[in-house]
Design a protein around this motif. Sequence first.
Motif, PDB file in Angstrom:
ATOM      1  N   GLY A 225      -4.056   3.175  -8.580  1.00  0.00           N
ATOM      2  CA  GLY A 225      -4.496   4.005  -7.477  1.00  0.00           C
ATOM      3  C   GLY A 225      -5.454   5.091  -7.900  1.00  0.00           C
ATOM      4  O   GLY A 225      -5.875   5.167  -9.056  1.00  0.00           O
ATOM      5  N   ALA A 226      -5.819   5.915  -6.930  1.00  0.00           N
ATOM      6  CA  ALA A 226      -6.745   7.007  -7.173  1.00  0.00           C
ATOM      7  C   ALA A 226      -6.352   8.173  -6.287  1.00  0.00           C
ATOM      8  O   ALA A 226      -5.824   7.981  -5.200  1.00  0.00           O
ATOM      9  N   GLY A 227      -6.610   9.367  -6.783  1.00  0.00           N
ATOM     10  CA  GLY A 227      -6.262  10.555  -6.010  1.00  0.00           C
ATOM     11  C   GLY A 227      -7.272  11.661  -6.230  1.00  0.00           C
ATOM     12  O   GLY A 227      -8.115  11.592  -7.122  1.00  0.00           O
TER      13      GLY A 227
ATOM     14  N   ALA B  30       0.843  -1.195   0.000  1.00  0.00           N
ATOM     15  CA  ALA B  30       0.000   0.000   0.000  1.00  0.00           C
ATOM     16  C   ALA B  30       0.880   1.247   0.000  1.00  0.00           C
ATOM     17  O   ALA B  30       1.847   1.327   0.743  1.00  0.00           O
ATOM     18  N   LEU B  31       0.520   2.190  -0.874  1.00  0.00           N
ATOM     19  CA  LEU B  31       1.337   3.383  -1.042  1.00  0.00           C
ATOM     20  C   LEU B  31       0.465   4.622  -0.880  1.00  0.00           C
ATOM     21  O   LEU B  31      -0.670   4.664  -1.343  1.00  0.00           O
TER      22      LEU B  31
ATOM     23  N   ALA C 259      -2.403   4.131  -3.486  1.00  0.00           N
ATOM     24  CA  ALA C 259      -2.209   3.194  -4.588  1.00  0.00           C
ATOM     25  C   ALA C 259      -1.813   1.828  -4.036  1.00  0.00           C
ATOM     26  O   ALA C 259      -1.331   1.708  -2.902  1.00  0.00           O
ATOM     27  N   THR C 260      -2.051   0.816  -4.843  1.00  0.00           N
ATOM     28  CA  THR C 260      -1.624  -0.537  -4.506  1.00  0.00           C
ATOM     29  C   THR C 260      -0.560  -0.954  -5.500  1.00  0.00           C
ATOM     30  O   THR C 260      -0.709  -0.734  -6.708  1.00  0.00           O
ATOM     31  N   VAL C 261       0.500  -1.523  -4.976  1.00  0.00           N
ATOM     32  CA  VAL C 261       1.629  -1.893  -5.823  1.00  0.00           C
ATOM     33  C   VAL C 261       1.766  -3.416  -5.839  1.00  0.00           C
ATOM     34  O   VAL C 261       1.734  -4.060  -4.786  1.00  0.00           O
ATOM     35  N   ASP C 262       1.868  -3.996  -7.023  1.00  0.00           N
ATOM     36  CA  ASP C 262       2.053  -5.445  -7.164  1.00  0.00           C
ATOM     37  C   ASP C 262       3.274  -5.731  -8.025  1.00  0.00           C
ATOM     38  O   ASP C 262       3.430  -5.143  -9.096  1.00  0.00           O
TER      39      ASP C 262
ATOM     40  N   GLU D 126      -3.338   3.805 -13.580  1.00  0.00           N
ATOM     41  CA  GLU D 126      -2.708   2.498 -13.482  1.00  0.00           C
ATOM     42  C   GLU D 126      -1.427   2.529 -14.313  1.00  0.00           C
ATOM     43  O   GLU D 126      -1.431   2.987 -15.447  1.00  0.00           O
ATOM     44  N   ILE D 127      -0.334   2.110 -13.707  1.00  0.00           N
ATOM     45  CA  ILE D 127       0.927   2.021 -14.438  1.00  0.00           C
ATOM     46  C   ILE D 127       1.305   0.541 -14.499  1.00  0.00           C
ATOM     47  O   ILE D 127       1.393  -0.113 -13.460  1.00  0.00           O
ATOM     48  N   ALA D 128       1.453   0.028 -15.691  1.00  0.00           N
ATOM     49  CA  ALA D 128       1.905  -1.360 -15.839  1.00  0.00           C
ATOM     50  C   ALA D 128       3.286  -1.333 -16.471  1.00  0.00           C
ATOM     51  O   ALA D 128       3.520  -0.592 -17.426  1.00  0.00           O
TER      52      ALA D 128
END
Lengths: 271, 378
Positions: free
Chosen positions: B279-281, B244-245, B264-267, B293-295
């Motif tokens: 994530g969302a802001g 969790a970020l 944001a959630t990081v995987d 979303e960054i992939a």
Amino acid sequence: MKPAAYDLTLATSLPDAVAALGAHEGAKAVSGGCSLGPMLNLRLARPSLLVDLRRVEALRALKRSDTHLEIGAGWTHGEIEDGVVPDVTAGLMARVAHGIAYRAVRNRGTIGGSLAHADPAADWVSTMAVLDARLVITGAGGTRLSRLGDFMIAAYTTSLADDEILSAVQVPVLSATARAGYHKVCRKTGEFAQAIGAVVLDREAGLARVVCGAIEAPPVVLEATSAALLKGEPVERVADEEVEAALAGHPASFRAMHRAAVARALNEVGA
Amino acid sequence: MNAITLTVNGRRVSAQVEPRTQLADFLREELNLTGTHLGCEQGVCGACTVLIDGKPQRSCIASAAACDGADIRTIEGFDGDVVMGELREAFSANHALQCGFCTPGMLMSSRDIVTRLGACSERTIREELSGNLCRCTGYVGIVNAVHSVACGKTARGGAVAVAPVEAVAEVAPAPSASASPSLALARSVAEGAAAPAGKEGWTALSQRVHIPAPPAQVWPALKDMNLLARCLPGAEVTAFDGKALQGRMVVKFGPIKAAFGGDATVDFDDAAQTGTVSGAGRDSGSGSQVKGEIAFALAPEGEGSALDVTLRYRIAGPLAQFSRGALVQNLVGHLAGVFAGNLSAQLSGAPMAEAPASLSVWQMLKAMLKGWFAGRKS
């Protein structure tokens, strides 16, 4: 629909304006306000302080040398359209000015404000690129010069520091035999351009430049097309190929509009 | 509050106004001159057109305080004006109005056309009137009315050119636009393909960056969120527990400035060397929301690595009203390019200036270029 509250300073000199911009976090310079005004009304822009530049005499200077005309940033599109600002660009600037938005906007909006706003679809952005003009930027430490290509980094994004002002543009004095072409695609008169083609050909001065603008990013100089134009070689195919390469990844209709705008601008100079 | 003195229809008016009060609102609300109409309030429809120092201008986007000292003439100020009288007659005779909402602005622009250009063609009249919208007449009556009044009139004397001061303009050679490899990275290509399921209305950008270090060296660095945030101008990580970020991102887009705070959630998939950050802001100033979303995927490429980054985002709320989405895309693409360049510089061991969150994109770009060239020389 009203702007968020802000303070307003009516600057009367460039040093005053630069100092006010530097002293306040979130300050923004404004001249005609024809781009900023709508953003304020929509509350997209929420500056803490506006520094109004309309009373700064230095921004209304006109200086002439053998090679360049320096036009203060505070001259309006309407004054350039009407020839109050003398033309040295084979009629290009007066013609471009006439095509900007509507007369009531041209009477208030300024060339410097438009350039500092750096909308990719704005006419002066492509025009300064095709003229290879120098933008004069004034800050606390003095003045620096920049080409449009170095000044504009991305849509709405420039190299201007928070306490710098675009104070003038230096446009080259073209030869009497120079020719200029300009074509923009708009669905309605006065709307933001969907595509711009701009050409300057001054054989006496050995200058040829072809620009593809309104590309949702800073305009591109079509180098190979410009070189072919100067040599008097056929330009149609090389221009098409260069536009296609520059706009790779954009939809086919977008590329077609830009090919057409550039071709028509080239056609105007007899290429 | 700012103190102003204006001349309105020949009468001196002094008042205290808030800077954000537009001239049109001042005329209507304070002076009761309600003939000036407000339509779009963004300078497009022309209903608010008034004369400021003799020239037609938009009063909806002109701050009243910035007009201090100006001479204003509204539609109420033309009772004895000959040309305006002729236009009123002609508008009536040609059925040039139905609801009348656009008429004050139409008359203001029409008078300008007649006095400035004199007799002119229908085409010219249509072009000159294009900044005044009418939603009922279809313009034929309006154009005919203006044409009938303009016929036989002569244009006002031509504008007199101002003589420039003879001076040697200081034309120093500006630095030429050198095509640096880092700047080329900033050019991103929008995905033309259909949005994935559940991602309608999202904008996607893809970017590939070559990093001169093998994946085994690059992958651990990619998992360092603080390092990644330092590579992105305006970004800051405030908390991160491996998954969790929490963070902030300040984005400056011309006059628009937004400060998004969010989670944001990081995987990470260590085996495949791929990962996502989703994530969302929310921007507290405007109340706008962004989802993103960054992939990313890492693969060997020559001696080094190739990093493919795909960014998807969607903006909702007031900032989404900004109708020029392609320009936002250009900025995001530019930021992605700066990020990729910084990351490359970081991972190839080049020094990068410590960047506070408020650093401008330009300063960041300069720092990045310095890093690039330092990296190349070593």
